[in-house]
Design a protein around this motif. Structure first.
Motif, short mmCIF file in Angstrom:
data_model
loop_
_atom_site.label_atom_id
_atom_site.label_comp_id
_atom_site.label_asym_id
_atom_site.label_seq_id
_atom_site.Cartn_x
_atom_site.Cartn_y
_atom_site.Cartn_z
N PHE A 205 0.82 -1.22 0.00
CA PHE A 205 0.00 0.00 0.00
C PHE A 205 0.86 1.27 0.00
O PHE A 205 0.31 2.37 0.09
CB PHE A 205 -0.95 0.01 1.20
N PRO A 207 3.20 4.14 -1.84
CA PRO A 207 2.90 4.78 -3.13
C PRO A 207 3.54 4.11 -4.34
O PRO A 207 2.87 3.90 -5.36
CB PRO A 207 3.41 6.22 -2.94
N ALA A 210 2.14 0.39 -4.88
CA ALA A 210 0.77 0.39 -5.40
C ALA A 210 0.72 0.97 -6.81
O ALA A 210 0.11 0.39 -7.72
CB ALA A 210 -0.14 1.19 -4.48
N TYR A 227 -6.17 -5.19 -4.95
CA TYR A 227 -6.54 -4.14 -5.88
C TYR A 227 -5.91 -4.43 -7.24
O TYR A 227 -4.94 -5.19 -7.36
CB TYR A 227 -6.09 -2.77 -5.37
N GLY A 231 -6.72 0.53 -9.36
CA GLY A 231 -6.85 0.69 -7.90
C GLY A 231 -5.51 1.06 -7.28
O GLY A 231 -5.44 1.91 -6.38
N GLY A 232 -4.43 0.43 -7.78
CA GLY A 232 -3.10 0.75 -7.27
C GLY A 232 -2.71 2.17 -7.58
O GLY A 232 -2.15 2.88 -6.74
N ILE A 235 -4.47 4.47 -5.20
CA ILE A 235 -3.81 4.53 -3.89
C ILE A 235 -2.64 5.51 -3.95
O ILE A 235 -2.42 6.31 -3.03
CB ILE A 235 -3.33 3.13 -3.46
N LEU A 238 -3.81 9.06 -3.80
CA LEU A 238 -4.15 9.46 -2.43
C LEU A 238 -2.90 9.88 -1.66
O LEU A 238 -2.94 10.85 -0.89
CB LEU A 238 -4.86 8.31 -1.71
N TRP A 239 -1.81 9.13 -1.84
CA TRP A 239 -0.54 9.51 -1.21
C TRP A 239 -0.08 10.90 -1.70
O TRP A 239 0.39 11.72 -0.91
CB TRP A 239 0.54 8.48 -1.53
#
Length: 256
Positions: A205, A207, A210, A227, A231-232, A235, A238-239
């Motif tokens: 998970f 950065p 992912a 994921y 999806g990766g 993630i 989001l980072w």
């Protein structure tokens, strides 16, 4: 100062710093050179590949082997875009000219992101085509399922690495401190956490772990990652958002 004036100002700053061109050029050269080398070696060793390795062989991902080192140059680019003004003391002049710190940071990030995206996409497509040329009969094409997504994703991955570095550098403000944390994190710590069984579920998970999934076309054997490629990348986004938010919070509260 109008937003477009700030954007133009940031563009002038970036293109007037020699280190910007050098780091982006290094990202391109290292990514392409290592990708070509690994692709050529993979073709040479293909005759000794066991059946299981052949099933999991991903020619697209092999052509991106150079991104492991190329991303380090993108990290340096992201850090220098932000921290150069702090190390030279020009940040005081910049913030005096643009007191709205959100506009200042957004303009800097927007210009640098656009530049990183152009370089990242060009590098990703070049790495793919050169890698497939080296792989010969082992190669694939853009028309195969998932390949175009992976190539575009490679450009997005390199861009997001640079933007994440900008956010961290904005928080830390020091180029040496930023690079001293980011380099070991991506080059050493992340790989250890992602490959040790006790920490693997946490490491995937991070950065880079992912985000790099977007470049995979052939699924890994016995893979239980919860994921997929997009999806990766989500993630990783989001980072990046968290890093930029942290950078803005520090910029707004601290003096130059």
């Amino acid at each position: 100062m109008a937003v477009m004036q700030v954007v133009r100002s940031e563009w002038t700053k970036i293109r007037s710093v020699a280190s910007t061109a050098w780091t982006l050029s290094l990202a391109v050269v290292v990514t392409l050179a290592l990708g070509v080398l690994i692709s050529a070696l993979s073709r040479r060793e293909s005759g000794s590949m066991d059946p299981r390795a052949r099933l999991s062989f991903d020619p697209t991902l092999v052509s991106f082997a150079g991104m492991t080192l190329g991303q380090l140059a993108m990290i340096v680019f992201g850090v220098l875009v932000v921290s150069t003004e702090y190390s030279t003391g020009m940040i005081r002049t910049s913030l005096a000219a643009v007191p709205r710190r959100g506009v200042f940071l957004a303009s800097k990030v927007a210009v640098a992101t656009a530049l990183a995206l152009v370089v990242g996409m060009a590098t990703s497509f070049a790495a793919f085509f050169l890698g497939q040329a080296m792989l010969g009969p082992l190669g694939t094409s853009l028309g195969e399922p998932g390949v175009l997504r992976a190539v575009v994703g490679g450009g997005l991955y390199m861009t997001l690495i640079a933007v994440f570095s900008m956010g961290i550098a904005t928080m830390l403000r020091s180029p040496l401190l930023s690079l001293g944390i980011l380099m070991p994190f991506f080059f050493l710590i992340s790989n250890i956490l992602g490959n040790v069984s006790a920490t693997k579920k946490v490491g995937r998970f991070l950065p880079d772990q992912a985000g790099s999934r977007i470049m995979e076309v052939v699924p890994r054997a016995a893979d239980d990652t919860p994921y997929g490629p997009w999806g990766g990348l989500g993630i990783m986004v989001l980072w990046v958002v968290a890093a930029l938010a942290g950078g803005y919070a520090v910029l707004r509260r601290r003096d130059a």
